[in-house]
Write a protein that holds these residues in place. Structure first.
Motif, short mmCIF file in Angstrom:
data_model
loop_
_atom_site.label_atom_id
_atom_site.label_comp_id
_atom_site.label_asym_id
_atom_site.label_seq_id
_atom_site.Cartn_x
_atom_site.Cartn_y
_atom_site.Cartn_z
N GLY A 278 0.82 -1.13 -0.07
CA GLY A 278 -0.07 0.14 0.16
C GLY A 278 0.96 1.17 0.06
O GLY A 278 0.25 2.44 -0.73
N TRP A 279 1.92 1.25 0.59
CA TRP A 279 2.77 2.53 0.84
C TRP A 279 4.17 2.56 0.12
O TRP A 279 4.61 3.59 0.19
CB TRP A 279 2.88 2.66 2.51
N LEU A 280 4.52 1.58 -0.37
CA LEU A 280 5.70 1.42 -0.95
C LEU A 280 5.86 2.51 -2.08
O LEU A 280 7.03 3.20 -2.39
CB LEU A 280 6.07 -0.11 -1.30
N PRO A 281 4.82 2.42 -3.01
CA PRO A 281 4.87 3.53 -4.16
C PRO A 281 5.20 4.87 -3.60
O PRO A 281 5.94 5.71 -4.08
CB PRO A 281 3.59 3.27 -4.81
N THR A 282 4.60 5.29 -2.55
CA THR A 282 4.48 6.69 -1.94
C THR A 282 6.02 6.85 -1.61
O THR A 282 6.64 7.76 -1.69
CB THR A 282 3.63 6.96 -0.98
N MET A 283 6.35 5.71 -0.53
CA MET A 283 7.95 6.20 -0.14
C MET A 283 8.86 5.94 -1.36
O MET A 283 9.85 6.66 -1.18
CB MET A 283 8.06 4.76 0.96
N ALA A 287 11.32 9.13 -2.01
CA ALA A 287 12.69 8.87 -2.26
C ALA A 287 13.49 9.38 -2.98
O ALA A 287 14.65 9.57 -3.12
CB ALA A 287 12.91 7.42 -1.89
N GLY A 288 12.59 10.04 -4.27
CA GLY A 288 13.45 10.62 -5.30
C GLY A 288 12.85 9.92 -6.73
O GLY A 288 13.48 10.58 -7.93
N LEU A 289 12.16 8.92 -6.90
CA LEU A 289 12.20 8.05 -8.19
C LEU A 289 10.68 8.78 -8.80
O LEU A 289 9.73 9.16 -7.55
CB LEU A 289 12.10 6.47 -8.06
N PRO A 290 10.63 8.71 -9.89
CA PRO A 290 9.09 8.92 -10.48
C PRO A 290 8.38 8.04 -10.20
O PRO A 290 8.46 6.86 -10.26
CB PRO A 290 9.53 9.10 -11.99
N ILE A 291 6.81 8.44 -10.21
CA ILE A 291 5.80 7.48 -9.73
C ILE A 291 5.58 6.36 -10.44
O ILE A 291 5.27 5.18 -10.03
CB ILE A 291 4.44 8.30 -9.51
N GLU A 292 6.03 6.35 -12.14
CA GLU A 292 5.86 5.42 -12.95
C GLU A 292 6.98 4.44 -12.41
O GLU A 292 6.45 3.12 -12.50
CB GLU A 292 5.90 6.12 -14.34
#
Length: 442
Positions: A278-283, A287-292
């Motif tokens: 649930g939260w790994l994409p947000t974290m 941390a600096g990577l694009p959402i895609e």
């Protein structure tokens, strides 16, 4: 075989190869689990459109997102005793009709409160479906391949969750979010007549509930095949249970340690899985990577889980099941620590996400495959459904805890590292109870 001989149903199933009908039953259970996975995941794809149309915040929509998981937990707890009393098939078909109907009705909600209520009621049906498919299939397949076959069934959940994403992408731009909900509910409802016609009642349930021998024999011939005399009597070689209330049996001295251990293991496993997924994409994005790229990396967690489920199930059928599950949870703890100690920019980060999903989701599916063997037929559905229901509170807590820790300013490494604790506890809970000594015929 002599006329009038007593036939042990468990031995009869274990002595034969899988029949075509048993493979069909696996496919039908797979399909039910896939539609379950579709409905569980559906709101995540619809949230942006609904919040935009209604002009509400993400925080306000969080009530809708949490409604179905709460319903799942309560539904799983409620359905077990009813399934052990009225039958696996009746409760399974009722649950499919229930969550399909209320998914369609959810499409007509006009406000957050109504949609939240409808999603909660939908969750009650979703929570009832999974334990019944697990119990029914476990009671019809040979024990030598039970874990592998149940693991195959559970891969349907990941498939359904993925398919609803593709479906939402195709339907949303042209027909809107309401059409996606209608389609998601229509699929299980359209399949319902097929389930009604082809899914059998558990023959083991029929035996312990003392149904007429004629019906038991007819069902056994239809599904399993083999030489079943017309006037045979039937039995099951498994421990006898004293007491008529399944809940009291699960918490009796004979099964209390097993029950509490299963609850603790399942709770800890889902806490880790839901917080990560649930939260790994947000974290990762923070941390600096694009959402895609964050979304693609997180998808590896689910992919690893699918492969892990199949391999854990395979080894469970050949080695000590609780030791295999414990080893998988410990592997998850190790790779979670690897994630916490590394950088999202590292070339190994994606690999660690894949391996963490392989271990954690593989262990969780293995636990689902293993739980039916821990209880006799008369309380099996209650044992499996209560484990899943109690575990669902772990998923709710994990999703909530992730948001709380991030809002308190915890960094990526700290949030991830702390998850090694519950993963390790899950490994300890499942190994410490020595389930091998508690296993009964499943």
């Amino acid at each position: 075989m002599n006329i009038g001989q007593t036939l042990d149903v468990r031995a009869h199933i274990n002595a034969r190869k899988m029949s075509g009908y048993q493979w069909l039953l696996l496919a039908l259970c797979f399909l039910i689990v896939a539609t379950d996975g579709m409905d569980v995941a559906i709101m995540g794809f619809l949230a942006p459109d609904i919040t935009k149309e209604w002009g509400i915040s993400r925080a306000a929509f969080g009530v809708v997102m949490s409604a179905a998981p709460i319903g799942l937990a309560i539904g799983a707890i409620l359905v077990g005793p009813m399934s052990d009393r009225f039958g696996r098939k009746k409760l399974l078909l009722t649950s499919v009709a229930w969550f399909g109907t209320f998914s369609v009705l959810s499409a007509f909600a006009q406000d957050v409160t109504t949609l939240s209520l409808l999603r909660f009621v939908t969750g009650l049906g979703l929570g009832a479906a999974m334990p019944n498919t697990t119990t029914l299939l476990s009671e019809y397949v040979p024990e030598r391949s039970r874990s592998t076959l149940i693991a195959i069934m559970f891969t349907g959940f990941n498939l359904g969750s993925a398919l609803v994403g593709f479906g939402a992408a195709a339907i949303l731009p042209h027909y809107g979010w309401r059409a996606v909900l209608i389609a998601g509910g229509a699929v299980p409802l359209l399949c319902l007549p097929v389930y009604l016609l082809l899914i059998p009642e558990s023959v083991r349930f029929l035996v312990v509930r003392k149904f007429p021998a004629e019906r038991i024999g007819r069902t056994l011939r239809r599904v399993v095949g083999g030489d079943v005399p017309a006037n045979a009597s039937f039995t099951i070689s498994e421990p006898q249970v004293t007491g008529s209330q399944p809940g009291k049996v699960l918490l009796s001295s004979a099964y209390r340690a097993t029950t509490l251990s299963l609850w603790g293991t399942y709770f800890m496993g889902l806490l880790v899985i839901y917080l990560l997924s649930g939260w790994l994409p947000t974290m990762i994005k923070d941390a600096g990577l694009p959402i895609e790229r964050a979304a693609n990396i997180t998808a590896l967690f689910q992919l690893g889980g699918t492969v892990g489920a199949l391999l854990v199930g395979y080894f469970m059928d050949r080695l000590s099941p609780n030791r295999v599950i414990s080893a998988a949870y410990m592997g998850g703890a190790i790779f979670i620590l690897c994630l916490a100690s590394g950088s999202v920019e590292s070339s190994l980060f994606s690999l660690f996400v894949l391996l963490a999903g392989f271990c954690m989701s593989g262990a969780q599916t293995g636990l689902n495959a293993y739980a039916p063997s821990c209880y006799p037929t008369v309380v099996r559905a209650t044992g499996v459904s209560w484990m899943q229901g109690m575990g669902r509170f772990g998923s709710i807590f994990g999703s909530f805890a992730g948001g709380m820790l991030l809002s308190m300013g915890w960094g990526f490494s700290a949030v991830i590292a702390i998850l090694a604790g519950p993963a390790t506890l899950a490994a300890i809970f499942i190994i410490a109870n020595k389930f091998g000594q508690r296993t009964v015929a499943a």
